[in-house]
Scaffold this motif. Sequence first.
Motif, PDB file in Angstrom:
ATOM      1  N   GLU A 167     -20.010  11.752  32.317  1.00  0.00           N
ATOM      2  CA  GLU A 167     -19.006  12.277  31.203  1.00  0.00           C
ATOM      3  C   GLU A 167     -18.329  11.145  30.754  1.00  0.00           C
ATOM      4  O   GLU A 167     -17.858  10.719  29.754  1.00  0.00           O
ATOM      5  CB  GLU A 167     -18.485  13.452  31.342  1.00  0.00           C
ATOM      6  N   ASN A 168     -17.833  10.309  31.762  1.00  0.00           N
ATOM      7  CA  ASN A 168     -16.979   9.262  31.485  1.00  0.00           C
ATOM      8  C   ASN A 168     -17.649   8.250  30.954  1.00  0.00           C
ATOM      9  O   ASN A 168     -17.309   7.215  30.155  1.00  0.00           O
ATOM     10  CB  ASN A 168     -16.217   8.671  32.947  1.00  0.00           C
ATOM     11  N   VAL A 169     -18.820   7.830  31.285  1.00  0.00           N
ATOM     12  CA  VAL A 169     -19.666   6.572  31.207  1.00  0.00           C
ATOM     13  C   VAL A 169     -20.204   6.810  29.619  1.00  0.00           C
ATOM     14  O   VAL A 169     -20.144   5.861  28.869  1.00  0.00           O
ATOM     15  CB  VAL A 169     -20.830   6.264  31.866  1.00  0.00           C
ATOM     16  N   VAL A 170     -20.366   8.110  29.451  1.00  0.00           N
ATOM     17  CA  VAL A 170     -20.938   8.337  27.870  1.00  0.00           C
ATOM     18  C   VAL A 170     -19.803   7.915  26.888  1.00  0.00           C
ATOM     19  O   VAL A 170     -20.003   7.401  25.813  1.00  0.00           O
ATOM     20  CB  VAL A 170     -21.248   9.701  27.678  1.00  0.00           C
ATOM     21  N   HIS A 171     -18.355   8.154  27.399  1.00  0.00           N
ATOM     22  CA  HIS A 171     -17.280   7.879  26.623  1.00  0.00           C
ATOM     23  C   HIS A 171     -17.360   6.197  26.082  1.00  0.00           C
ATOM     24  O   HIS A 171     -17.129   5.827  25.295  1.00  0.00           O
ATOM     25  CB  HIS A 171     -16.100   8.093  26.965  1.00  0.00           C
ATOM     26  N   SER A 172     -17.819   5.474  27.394  1.00  0.00           N
ATOM     27  CA  SER A 172     -17.595   4.136  27.092  1.00  0.00           C
ATOM     28  C   SER A 172     -18.991   3.766  26.406  1.00  0.00           C
ATOM     29  O   SER A 172     -18.869   2.590  25.479  1.00  0.00           O
ATOM     30  CB  SER A 172     -17.885   3.331  28.530  1.00  0.00           C
ATOM     31  N   GLN A 173     -19.824   4.315  26.230  1.00  0.00           N
ATOM     32  CA  GLN A 173     -21.052   4.057  25.526  1.00  0.00           C
ATOM     33  C   GLN A 173     -20.739   4.356  23.978  1.00  0.00           C
ATOM     34  O   GLN A 173     -21.137   3.582  23.238  1.00  0.00           O
ATOM     35  CB  GLN A 173     -22.363   4.899  25.644  1.00  0.00           C
ATOM     36  N   GLU A 174     -20.005   5.204  23.816  1.00  0.00           N
ATOM     37  CA  GLU A 174     -19.448   5.613  22.373  1.00  0.00           C
ATOM     38  C   GLU A 174     -18.542   4.327  22.012  1.00  0.00           C
ATOM     39  O   GLU A 174     -18.702   3.995  20.636  1.00  0.00           O
ATOM     40  CB  GLU A 174     -18.534   6.851  22.547  1.00  0.00           C
ATOM     41  N   HIS A 175     -18.010   3.735  23.049  1.00  0.00           N
ATOM     42  CA  HIS A 175     -17.291   2.234  22.470  1.00  0.00           C
ATOM     43  C   HIS A 175     -18.163   1.157  22.422  1.00  0.00           C
ATOM     44  O   HIS A 175     -17.617  -0.032  22.087  1.00  0.00           O
ATOM     45  CB  HIS A 175     -16.113   2.074  23.646  1.00  0.00           C
ATOM     46  N   GLY A 176     -19.354   1.389  22.861  1.00  0.00           N
ATOM     47  CA  GLY A 176     -20.423   0.214  22.594  1.00  0.00           C
ATOM     48  C   GLY A 176     -20.837  -0.449  23.874  1.00  0.00           C
ATOM     49  O   GLY A 176     -21.381  -1.545  23.763  1.00  0.00           O
ATOM     50  N   ALA A 177     -20.705   0.402  24.944  1.00  0.00           N
ATOM     51  CA  ALA A 177     -20.959  -0.215  26.561  1.00  0.00           C
ATOM     52  C   ALA A 177     -22.351   0.121  26.796  1.00  0.00           C
ATOM     53  O   ALA A 177     -22.883   1.129  26.201  1.00  0.00           O
ATOM     54  CB  ALA A 177     -20.334   0.202  27.376  1.00  0.00           C
ATOM     55  N   GLY A 185     -23.627  -2.541  19.850  1.00  0.00           N
ATOM     56  CA  GLY A 185     -24.836  -2.519  18.932  1.00  0.00           C
ATOM     57  C   GLY A 185     -24.505  -1.489  17.513  1.00  0.00           C
ATOM     58  O   GLY A 185     -23.572  -0.966  17.319  1.00  0.00           O
ATOM     59  N   PRO A 186     -25.621  -1.507  16.479  1.00  0.00           N
ATOM     60  CA  PRO A 186     -25.410  -0.893  15.343  1.00  0.00           C
ATOM     61  C   PRO A 186     -25.208   0.636  15.575  1.00  0.00           C
ATOM     62  O   PRO A 186     -24.849   1.328  14.705  1.00  0.00           O
ATOM     63  CB  PRO A 186     -26.489  -1.381  14.239  1.00  0.00           C
ATOM     64  N   ALA A 187     -25.769   1.067  16.580  1.00  0.00           N
ATOM     65  CA  ALA A 187     -25.623   2.561  16.723  1.00  0.00           C
ATOM     66  C   ALA A 187     -24.347   3.029  17.316  1.00  0.00           C
ATOM     67  O   ALA A 187     -23.998   4.116  17.385  1.00  0.00           O
ATOM     68  CB  ALA A 187     -26.740   3.260  17.708  1.00  0.00           C
ATOM     69  N   THR A 188     -23.334   2.173  17.852  1.00  0.00           N
ATOM     70  CA  THR A 188     -21.947   2.435  18.179  1.00  0.00           C
ATOM     71  C   THR A 188     -21.329   3.196  17.452  1.00  0.00           C
ATOM     72  O   THR A 188     -20.863   2.686  16.421  1.00  0.00           O
ATOM     73  CB  THR A 188     -21.449   0.854  18.820  1.00  0.00           C
ATOM     74  N   PRO A 189     -20.805   4.309  17.541  1.00  0.00           N
ATOM     75  CA  PRO A 189     -19.971   5.129  17.105  1.00  0.00           C
ATOM     76  C   PRO A 189     -18.567   4.509  16.836  1.00  0.00           C
ATOM     77  O   PRO A 189     -18.010   4.484  15.772  1.00  0.00           O
ATOM     78  CB  PRO A 189     -19.790   6.615  17.646  1.00  0.00           C
TER      79      PRO A 189
END
Length: 203
Positions: free
Chosen positions: A106-116, A184-188
């Motif tokens: 759940e914490n890493v997904v938040h980082s993915q939202e930032h582009g990680a 990337g371009p999919a980054t929210p």
Amino acid sequence: MSDDTRATIKERLSTLQAQQRRAERLRTIAVAGAAVVAIGAVVTAATVLILKERARTSLEAVQTVAIPQREHTKDPVKYPQSPPVGGNHDPAWQNCGLYSQPLRAENVVHSQEHGAVWITYRPDLPMEQVEKLLDLARGRDYIIVSPYPNLPAPVVASAWAKQLKLEGVEDPRLPAFLRAHVQGPATPEPGASCSGGIGEPYT
């Protein structure tokens, strides 16, 4: 020398010259044909090499996933992908970096939202392979590396809405995935922080 003899000699000379011209034309055609064949072989070989290299680094196998929700929640989230590639997530993001222990999704997904990009590897991956993976990611922004139990491939790269299962740490598609999907371009939320959250990466 009689006129008939001269005419015969002239005719023979003319015939010989015509034969020589035909032979020269045939030689020219043969040389040109050989050159075309040689050039064609070179072009074909080069094309095969280019196609092979493209195939090695092709991202055609990247899975794209629709992410219908991305709300903050403190509750555990059941993600349809393993590892996850987006969705509802914890309000606190995971600090980017390298980790030796599994992380809370759940914490890493938040980082993915930032582009990680989250690079996960099987916990039983040989240490020399893990080191190569860490060397690839060390010192780079917006990358999280951690072991992940029950991983469907030796290494999996996951960004927001994107995932690629890899054959190993030396799979040439991994650097290609990073180039395409870190921020990337999919980054929210591109540009949002990947530090100042939770977790203490060891480098």
